[in-house]
Motif scaffolding. Structure first.
Motif, PDB file in Angstrom:
ATOM      1  N   ALA A 158       0.608  -1.227   0.075  1.00 52.81           N
ATOM      2  CA  ALA A 158       0.034  -0.149   0.052  1.00 52.81           C
ATOM      3  C   ALA A 158       0.874   1.327   0.027  1.00 52.81           C
ATOM      4  O   ALA A 158       0.584   2.351  -0.747  1.00 52.81           O
ATOM      5  CB  ALA A 158      -0.980  -0.081   1.073  1.00 52.81           C
ATOM      6  N   ASN A 159       1.996   1.191   0.659  1.00 58.79           N
ATOM      7  CA  ASN A 159       2.821   2.460   0.876  1.00 58.79           C
ATOM      8  C   ASN A 159       3.672   2.188  -0.173  1.00 58.79           C
ATOM      9  O   ASN A 159       3.903   3.516  -0.827  1.00 58.79           O
ATOM     10  CB  ASN A 159       3.585   2.285   2.148  1.00 58.79           C
ATOM     11  CG  ASN A 159       2.919   2.208   3.392  1.00 58.79           C
ATOM     12  OD1 ASN A 159       1.672   2.886   3.465  1.00 58.79           O
ATOM     13  ND2 ASN A 159       3.339   1.666   4.300  1.00 58.79           N
ATOM     14  N   VAL A 160       4.117   1.360  -0.828  1.00 57.64           N
ATOM     15  CA  VAL A 160       4.785   1.427  -2.115  1.00 57.64           C
ATOM     16  C   VAL A 160       4.186   1.997  -3.193  1.00 57.64           C
ATOM     17  O   VAL A 160       4.613   2.760  -4.125  1.00 57.64           O
ATOM     18  CB  VAL A 160       5.487  -0.201  -2.296  1.00 57.64           C
ATOM     19  CG1 VAL A 160       6.016  -0.099  -3.747  1.00 57.64           C
ATOM     20  CG2 VAL A 160       6.491  -0.419  -1.239  1.00 57.64           C
ATOM     21  N   SER A 161       2.808   1.655  -3.245  1.00 53.73           N
ATOM     22  CA  SER A 161       2.079   2.243  -4.428  1.00 53.73           C
ATOM     23  C   SER A 161       1.914   3.654  -4.498  1.00 53.73           C
ATOM     24  O   SER A 161       1.954   4.178  -5.468  1.00 53.73           O
ATOM     25  CB  SER A 161       0.634   1.534  -4.188  1.00 53.73           C
ATOM     26  OG  SER A 161       0.469   0.172  -4.544  1.00 53.73           O
ATOM     27  N   GLN A 162       1.749   4.221  -3.218  1.00 60.00           N
ATOM     28  CA  GLN A 162       1.812   5.618  -3.046  1.00 60.00           C
ATOM     29  C   GLN A 162       3.033   6.228  -3.661  1.00 60.00           C
ATOM     30  O   GLN A 162       2.913   7.365  -3.976  1.00 60.00           O
ATOM     31  CB  GLN A 162       1.573   6.006  -1.696  1.00 60.00           C
ATOM     32  CG  GLN A 162       1.294   7.691  -1.392  1.00 60.00           C
ATOM     33  CD  GLN A 162       1.028   7.834  -0.104  1.00 60.00           C
ATOM     34  OE1 GLN A 162       0.970   7.187   0.748  1.00 60.00           O
ATOM     35  NE2 GLN A 162       1.287   8.996   0.240  1.00 60.00           N
ATOM     36  N   ALA A 163       4.172   5.491  -3.050  1.00 59.01           N
ATOM     37  CA  ALA A 163       5.508   6.049  -3.396  1.00 59.01           C
ATOM     38  C   ALA A 163       5.824   5.975  -5.118  1.00 59.01           C
ATOM     39  O   ALA A 163       6.241   6.824  -5.357  1.00 59.01           O
ATOM     40  CB  ALA A 163       6.519   5.076  -2.733  1.00 59.01           C
ATOM     41  N   ILE A 164       5.356   4.980  -5.700  1.00 59.63           N
ATOM     42  CA  ILE A 164       5.680   4.842  -6.840  1.00 59.63           C
ATOM     43  C   ILE A 164       4.773   5.730  -7.900  1.00 59.63           C
ATOM     44  O   ILE A 164       5.365   6.549  -8.904  1.00 59.63           O
ATOM     45  CB  ILE A 164       5.220   3.381  -7.517  1.00 59.63           C
ATOM     46  CG1 ILE A 164       6.092   2.590  -7.148  1.00 59.63           C
ATOM     47  CG2 ILE A 164       5.112   3.167  -9.178  1.00 59.63           C
ATOM     48  CD1 ILE A 164       5.702   1.011  -7.426  1.00 59.63           C
ATOM     49  N   VAL A 165       3.805   6.227  -7.346  1.00 59.96           N
ATOM     50  CA  VAL A 165       2.875   7.145  -8.058  1.00 59.96           C
ATOM     51  C   VAL A 165       3.572   8.616  -7.969  1.00 59.96           C
ATOM     52  O   VAL A 165       3.616   9.415  -8.939  1.00 59.96           O
ATOM     53  CB  VAL A 165       1.347   7.169  -7.606  1.00 59.96           C
ATOM     54  CG1 VAL A 165       0.723   8.519  -7.927  1.00 59.96           C
ATOM     55  CG2 VAL A 165       0.686   6.001  -7.831  1.00 59.96           C
ATOM     56  N   TRP A 166       4.034   8.855  -6.625  1.00 61.60           N
ATOM     57  CA  TRP A 166       4.795   9.899  -6.242  1.00 61.60           C
ATOM     58  C   TRP A 166       6.046  10.289  -7.223  1.00 61.60           C
ATOM     59  O   TRP A 166       6.223  11.325  -7.602  1.00 61.60           O
ATOM     60  CB  TRP A 166       4.903   9.882  -4.774  1.00 61.60           C
ATOM     61  CG  TRP A 166       5.794  11.112  -4.330  1.00 61.60           C
ATOM     62  CD1 TRP A 166       5.350  12.512  -3.933  1.00 61.60           C
ATOM     63  CD2 TRP A 166       7.096  11.206  -4.153  1.00 61.60           C
ATOM     64  NE1 TRP A 166       6.183  13.101  -3.640  1.00 61.60           N
ATOM     65  CE2 TRP A 166       7.423  12.465  -3.631  1.00 61.60           C
ATOM     66  CE3 TRP A 166       8.244  10.353  -4.478  1.00 61.60           C
ATOM     67  CZ2 TRP A 166       8.902  12.914  -3.243  1.00 61.60           C
ATOM     68  CZ3 TRP A 166       9.649  10.899  -4.018  1.00 61.60           C
ATOM     69  CH2 TRP A 166       9.787  12.112  -3.571  1.00 61.60           C
ATOM     70  N   LEU A 167       6.786   9.002  -7.382  1.00 62.54           N
ATOM     71  CA  LEU A 167       8.078   9.082  -7.959  1.00 62.54           C
ATOM     72  C   LEU A 167       7.970   9.532  -9.400  1.00 62.54           C
ATOM     73  O   LEU A 167       8.909  10.000  -9.951  1.00 62.54           O
ATOM     74  CB  LEU A 167       8.760   7.797  -7.987  1.00 62.54           C
ATOM     75  CG  LEU A 167       9.657   7.510  -6.488  1.00 62.54           C
ATOM     76  CD1 LEU A 167       9.983   6.035  -6.506  1.00 62.54           C
ATOM     77  CD2 LEU A 167      10.586   8.462  -6.313  1.00 62.54           C
ATOM     78  N   ALA A 168       6.873   8.952 -10.028  1.00 66.06           N
ATOM     79  CA  ALA A 168       6.618   9.213 -11.413  1.00 66.06           C
ATOM     80  C   ALA A 168       6.507  11.035 -11.645  1.00 66.06           C
ATOM     81  O   ALA A 168       6.549  11.186 -12.716  1.00 66.06           O
ATOM     82  CB  ALA A 168       5.293   8.855 -11.875  1.00 66.06           C
ATOM     83  N   GLY A 169       6.451  11.836 -10.694  1.00 67.24           N
ATOM     84  CA  GLY A 169       6.355  13.076 -10.918  1.00 67.24           C
ATOM     85  C   GLY A 169       4.607  13.629 -11.176  1.00 67.24           C
ATOM     86  O   GLY A 169       4.609  13.857 -12.470  1.00 67.24           O
ATOM     87  N   SER A 170       4.036  13.835 -10.294  1.00 69.49           N
ATOM     88  CA  SER A 170       2.558  14.351 -10.705  1.00 69.49           C
ATOM     89  C   SER A 170       1.892  15.008  -9.525  1.00 69.49           C
ATOM     90  O   SER A 170       2.443  15.208  -8.427  1.00 69.49           O
ATOM     91  CB  SER A 170       1.826  12.943 -10.693  1.00 69.49           C
ATOM     92  OG  SER A 170       0.503  13.255 -10.895  1.00 69.49           O
ATOM     93  N   VAL A 171       1.101  15.953  -9.951  1.00 71.30           N
ATOM     94  CA  VAL A 171       0.457  16.642  -9.040  1.00 71.30           C
ATOM     95  C   VAL A 171      -1.103  16.088  -8.845  1.00 71.30           C
ATOM     96  O   VAL A 171      -2.082  16.899  -8.196  1.00 71.30           O
ATOM     97  CB  VAL A 171       0.364  18.168  -9.511  1.00 71.30           C
ATOM     98  CG1 VAL A 171       1.785  18.741  -9.153  1.00 71.30           C
ATOM     99  CG2 VAL A 171       0.050  18.466 -10.746  1.00 71.30           C
ATOM    100  N   TYR A 172      -1.336  15.121  -9.195  1.00 70.68           N
ATOM    101  CA  TYR A 172      -2.534  14.328  -9.058  1.00 70.68           C
ATOM    102  C   TYR A 172      -3.084  14.294  -7.727  1.00 70.68           C
ATOM    103  O   TYR A 172      -2.335  14.081  -6.816  1.00 70.68           O
ATOM    104  CB  TYR A 172      -2.635  13.036  -9.798  1.00 70.68           C
ATOM    105  CG  TYR A 172      -3.881  12.242  -9.456  1.00 70.68           C
ATOM    106  CD1 TYR A 172      -4.965  12.376 -10.368  1.00 70.68           C
ATOM    107  CD2 TYR A 172      -3.967  11.312  -8.453  1.00 70.68           C
ATOM    108  CE1 TYR A 172      -6.198  11.588 -10.249  1.00 70.68           C
ATOM    109  CE2 TYR A 172      -5.226  10.696  -8.329  1.00 70.68           C
ATOM    110  CZ  TYR A 172      -6.151  10.802  -9.193  1.00 70.68           C
ATOM    111  OH  TYR A 172      -7.351  10.115  -9.022  1.00 70.68           O
ATOM    112  N   GLY A 173      -4.250  14.594  -7.383  1.00 66.74           N
ATOM    113  CA  GLY A 173      -4.750  14.615  -6.294  1.00 66.74           C
ATOM    114  C   GLY A 173      -4.362  15.628  -5.148  1.00 66.74           C
ATOM    115  O   GLY A 173      -4.755  15.559  -3.996  1.00 66.74           O
ATOM    116  N   ARG A 174      -3.408  16.675  -5.629  1.00 60.46           N
ATOM    117  CA  ARG A 174      -3.076  17.652  -4.540  1.00 60.46           C
ATOM    118  C   ARG A 174      -4.148  18.709  -4.206  1.00 60.46           C
ATOM    119  O   ARG A 174      -4.918  18.952  -5.339  1.00 60.46           O
ATOM    120  CB  ARG A 174      -1.834  18.486  -5.442  1.00 60.46           C
ATOM    121  CG  ARG A 174      -0.692  17.631  -5.638  1.00 60.46           C
ATOM    122  CD  ARG A 174      -0.193  16.611  -4.457  1.00 60.46           C
ATOM    123  NE  ARG A 174       1.091  16.224  -4.874  1.00 60.46           N
ATOM    124  CZ  ARG A 174       1.037  14.676  -5.238  1.00 60.46           C
ATOM    125  NH1 ARG A 174      -0.024  14.041  -5.168  1.00 60.46           N
ATOM    126  NH2 ARG A 174       1.994  14.022  -5.325  1.00 60.46           N
TER     127      ARG A 174
END
Length: 345
Positions: free
Chosen positions: A187-203
């Motif tokens: 669960a935490n890794v999924s969040q980290a992977i999305v974050w590493l892609a470089g995105s402002v999604y859901g900000r």
């Protein structure tokens, strides 16, 4: 006719390129248009007139407009713009300090250090409050900068050695980040992977308010230190001859650049090339004087990330691409062209 206006008094001395006001006004107008486009378009299109009415508190006849605009799209768009501004200023400072036109936070290890600290926080301390993430990223980026600076020290700091050490330590930090992703909870890794892609999604406004103090402190400091950056850019010998406190001024500029770059990484992940592209475009527009270059590069960086986020949301809708992917698609060819250009020189 002189191309710049020089202002001197006992307290303040600066030089303004005569092109600066007009170019800044154009970039501000383009940024406002990009922000409005980003807020207006998506799966639920909204007319720009309705956006302006909603922001002014006027009734548009549609009860969903305030939620879509003020809760979902506006904070995300403002975060994208601010991230671009922070990365552009950080990249401009590092290019000036290292006297290397190919330097930016992602290439000299700063982004990698910030990413390692941020991913460690996301994976190992998932219950940590949101405001901890920018602090962790700043500390990770600062630790990386201090380590690079210390290893490069040899009776002074070598700009070339700073770049080479940054590349090597960046590879180590990236490897450690990958290890955390491999062994972390899914669960935490999924969040980290999305974050590493470089995105402002859901900000949301939470991220906006967490990021704003870093910008309010870092941007004025960077602009205030731009005169010293001009001197340091001339080379260590010239700077010493002019009486500059070389390592003190360089260290202060590094801290400002790290704070802006690290906090931007904490909020939006690793968006590369912004700190590389924006200063080069800025130099074409207003020249190399950092007193003029820093504000113009900042506006270009904000405009670039805002447009990238807009394209990522609309090009393949309803599928959304991270803005970091769009920027990389632009930045990689730009970087290659710079390499070819400097090789020919």
């Amino acid at each position: 006719m002189k191309s710049s206006l020089v202002v001197r008094n006992p307290v303040l001395s600066f030089s303004i390129d005569r092109r600066l006001p007009a170019i800044a006004a154009i970039l501000i107008a383009l940024s406002l248009v990009a922000i409005l486009l980003n807020v207006s378009q998506g799966e639920y299109p909204i007319a720009i007139a309705d956006i302006l009415k909603t922001l002014l508190g006027l009734d548009t006849g549609n009860p969903h407009h305030p939620f879509v605009i003020q809760t979902m799209r506006l904070p995300r768009t403002l975060v994208a713009f601010m991230v671009g501004v922070a990365l552009a200023i950080s990249g401009t400072i590092f290019q000036g300090l290292t006297r290397n036109p190919l330097a930016d936070p992602s290439m000299i290890g700063i982004n990698a250090g910030a990413s390692l600290a941020a991913v460690s926080t996301i994976v190992l301390f998932p219950a940590a409050p949101l405001y901890i993430l920018p602090i962790a990223s700043f500390l990770g980026a600062l630790l990386m900068a201090v380590l690079i600076y210390r290893l490069a020290w040899n009776d002074g700091s070598s700009p070339i050695l700073l770049i080479l050490l940054g590349i090597g330590l960046s590879a180590i930090a990236t490897a450690l980040t990958n290890l955390l992703i491999i062994f972390g909870a899914i669960a935490n890794v999924s969040q980290a992977i999305v974050w590493l892609a470089g995105s402002v999604y859901g900000r949301t406004w939470l991220q906006f308010w967490a990021f704003l103090p870093w910008c309010l402190c870092g941007i004025p400091l960077a602009l205030g230190l731009s005169r010293h950056l001009n001197v340091l850019h001339l080379g260590d010998d010239v700077a010493k001859g002019l009486g500059t406190r070389l390592e003190w001024q360089r260290g202060l500029l590094v801290i400002v650049a790290v704070a802006l770059g690290g906090s931007a990484v904490a909020i939006a992940g690793t968006i590369g090339f912004v700190g590389l592209i924006a200063p080069h475009i800025g130099r074409k527009l207003v020249g190399g004087n950092h007193q003029n270059l820093l504000p113009i590069a900042a506006l270009i960086g904000g405009l670039l990330v805002t447009i990238a986020d807009w394209l990522g949301r609309t090009l393949f809708a309803p599928t959304e691409l991270p803005c970091g992917t769009i920027v990389a698609a632009i930045g990689a060819p730009f970087f290659l062209s710079l390499l070819i250009h400097h090789r020919k020189r």
